[in-house]
Motif scaffolding. Sequence first.
Motif, PDB file in Angstrom:
ATOM      1  N   LEU A 219      44.540  29.491  41.251  1.00  0.00           N
ATOM      2  CA  LEU A 219      43.513  29.968  42.417  1.00  0.00           C
ATOM      3  C   LEU A 219      42.739  31.377  41.837  1.00  0.00           C
ATOM      4  N   CYS A 220      41.649  31.404  42.589  1.00  0.00           N
ATOM      5  CA  CYS A 220      40.633  32.747  42.190  1.00  0.00           C
ATOM      6  C   CYS A 220      41.738  34.181  42.505  1.00  0.00           C
ATOM      7  N   ASP A 221      41.823  34.813  41.476  1.00  0.00           N
ATOM      8  CA  ASP A 221      42.391  36.260  41.619  1.00  0.00           C
ATOM      9  C   ASP A 221      41.381  37.031  42.114  1.00  0.00           C
ATOM     10  N   GLN A 222      41.425  37.339  43.661  1.00  0.00           N
ATOM     11  CA  GLN A 222      40.474  38.315  44.037  1.00  0.00           C
ATOM     12  C   GLN A 222      40.923  39.674  44.118  1.00  0.00           C
ATOM     13  N   THR A 223      41.803  40.251  43.264  1.00  0.00           N
ATOM     14  CA  THR A 223      42.240  41.607  43.148  1.00  0.00           C
ATOM     15  C   THR A 223      40.940  42.295  42.581  1.00  0.00           C
ATOM     16  N   PRO A 224      40.433  43.491  43.385  1.00  0.00           N
ATOM     17  CA  PRO A 224      39.603  44.311  43.158  1.00  0.00           C
ATOM     18  C   PRO A 224      39.822  44.787  41.367  1.00  0.00           C
ATOM     19  N   ARG A 225      38.634  44.824  40.736  1.00  0.00           N
ATOM     20  CA  ARG A 225      38.382  45.106  39.356  1.00  0.00           C
ATOM     21  C   ARG A 225      38.881  46.544  39.173  1.00  0.00           C
ATOM     22  N   GLN A 226      38.350  47.403  40.168  1.00  0.00           N
ATOM     23  CA  GLN A 226      38.576  48.756  40.165  1.00  0.00           C
ATOM     24  C   GLN A 226      40.235  49.157  40.887  1.00  0.00           C
ATOM     25  N   ALA A 227      40.889  48.280  41.141  1.00  0.00           N
ATOM     26  CA  ALA A 227      42.052  48.560  41.893  1.00  0.00           C
ATOM     27  C   ALA A 227      42.958  49.124  40.959  1.00  0.00           C
ATOM     28  N   LYS A 228      43.649  50.331  41.288  1.00  0.00           N
ATOM     29  CA  LYS A 228      44.541  51.330  40.823  1.00  0.00           C
ATOM     30  C   LYS A 228      46.168  50.510  41.375  1.00  0.00           C
ATOM     31  N   VAL A 229      46.108  49.980  42.677  1.00  0.00           N
ATOM     32  CA  VAL A 229      47.150  49.440  43.192  1.00  0.00           C
ATOM     33  C   VAL A 229      46.966  48.076  43.232  1.00  0.00           C
ATOM     34  N   LEU A 230      47.752  47.186  42.865  1.00  0.00           N
ATOM     35  CA  LEU A 230      47.868  45.659  42.725  1.00  0.00           C
ATOM     36  C   LEU A 230      48.298  44.749  43.782  1.00  0.00           C
ATOM     37  N   THR A 231      48.818  45.502  44.766  1.00  0.00           N
ATOM     38  CA  THR A 231      49.259  44.797  46.023  1.00  0.00           C
ATOM     39  C   THR A 231      48.390  44.987  47.100  1.00  0.00           C
TER      40      THR A 231
END
Length: 517
Positions: free
Chosen positions: A21-33
């Motif tokens: 699936l598409c990984d929607q984690t923000p590019r700028q995220a410092k927290v991956l959860t």
Amino acid sequence: MYIKIVILLLTVSAVSGLPGLCDQTPRQAKVLTPSENNYFRLTIDTKNSSVYGLAQTYVLILESYEKVRPFRWFMITVEDASVDNNTMNFDYRSVDVGSLKTLDTNRLARYSERCYNSVENSDNSEKLRVEVHWVSPKENIQNKDQTVRLRAMVAENEEVWYVGDDLTLVLKKDDSKPLDQLPTTPLEKCYLCSEARYEVVFQGQWSRMLHPHQYPSKPDENEYSHMIGASHAYDYTLWKPDDNASPGLKTLAETANVTELEREIINAMSLEGGTRTLIRGKRRRHPYMSEPSDSIFRVDRIHHMFSVVVAIKPSPDWFLGVTRFELCTKLGWLEESTIPLYPWDAGVRDGISYESPTSVTTPVDAISRVAFGSFDKQSPFYQLNLNDMKPFAYLHVERLAVYPLKEDCEKEPTDEGDQEQENEAENLEEHIEEPVVQALSDNARNVCAVTKWSEWSQCMPYTGACGPGTQVRTRDKISNVNLHSQVDVEENPEVCRQSYNSGLTEFQECFVDCSDN
């Protein structure tokens, strides 16, 4: 080198959607959860948020519950609901899940370069609401029960972002009956041992009150063309969605002139197939467009369907109508039915609105619905789906009489379990109380007989309300006629041989004086 290859593969997967699936984690995220206690929601602007109609346009709304909690980044993805993170080796592009459109005037969204069928934020500004349009799938022959998932991610900052149930919509295809679906299914063969006479009535509804958006600025020029059509056999098609328009339909849709289409229908008349009766109703112009246009026609076990069209003017090439309307059922000839009519596009001229400049469509498109849910504000159907639209007309068909045949008729093959239904149909035909042709007596014999000529029809100008035109008169063939009945007996066998157009329809030139209009 090994690490570089892995990174490259993950990048390709994120862009193309293969696999996972598409990984929607923000590019700028410092927290991956993702965070809990979500303050945002994804909704769809429709009466029933659990189903979608085919090829319709919907507004997706991503917004904050609280005005004190704006978001900076977001992503919305549309995907096959049957696919999850454990599904490998699938391709988003192999399944039609519709498409997302970035149409907000503030340009808050753009197409994502990370995932297929996704949109994301175009800047880092604070947002409380974003609207994105979703065009639902067309009919999927391989997967008729297509279920679609719309999934959103919202990020407040580099450390707080959300996904989950409030940001996910799962929609099933709406299986309810379309508003203009015909009441019966076309039959290749009709086994009724009778003929029937019907009346079809076209009742216009197009008006500024019911269809206000982009309504023509000069309503005095509005009109419905003549209603034109035919009763016909299974092997004949007057028009059909996804097929190209015939030359006659092209002319009708462009100019509201029925002459060429009328000739096509007459040339297809035949005892063994093709067409039987020409259907022609009156032209209706403003301010009389709400007055009915009607016609009488006959059907038999060969010609048991009918089709009609009516052009809308002004318009690029839009028309109303029905195609392959089946009147034969196992219980007898259909008694009556009324269905709403919505515009169709003949596919021969480009134009967005009723009065917009047009150009020839190159190459020619197939017949299709007009652009419902259009993204152009100049369109009368801007963001307007079929279920939200008022009908442009109603078509009513009613059985007037049934004429049983005494000749040997081929019976429909039935299983033993269908015997009760077959007996019911036979009993229905035996007790028909409609007046029938009085030629069915002991001294009837099989001769070539026809009814008396009808009166000449009203003169129908080729263009406009006056000038040169044509008028028509018709008569019908009668088999096994009593020689003493009130019919014209025609001993010339050519009248009954091969074609209904041979001696049963006549045309003559006429003229309507323009000074009378």
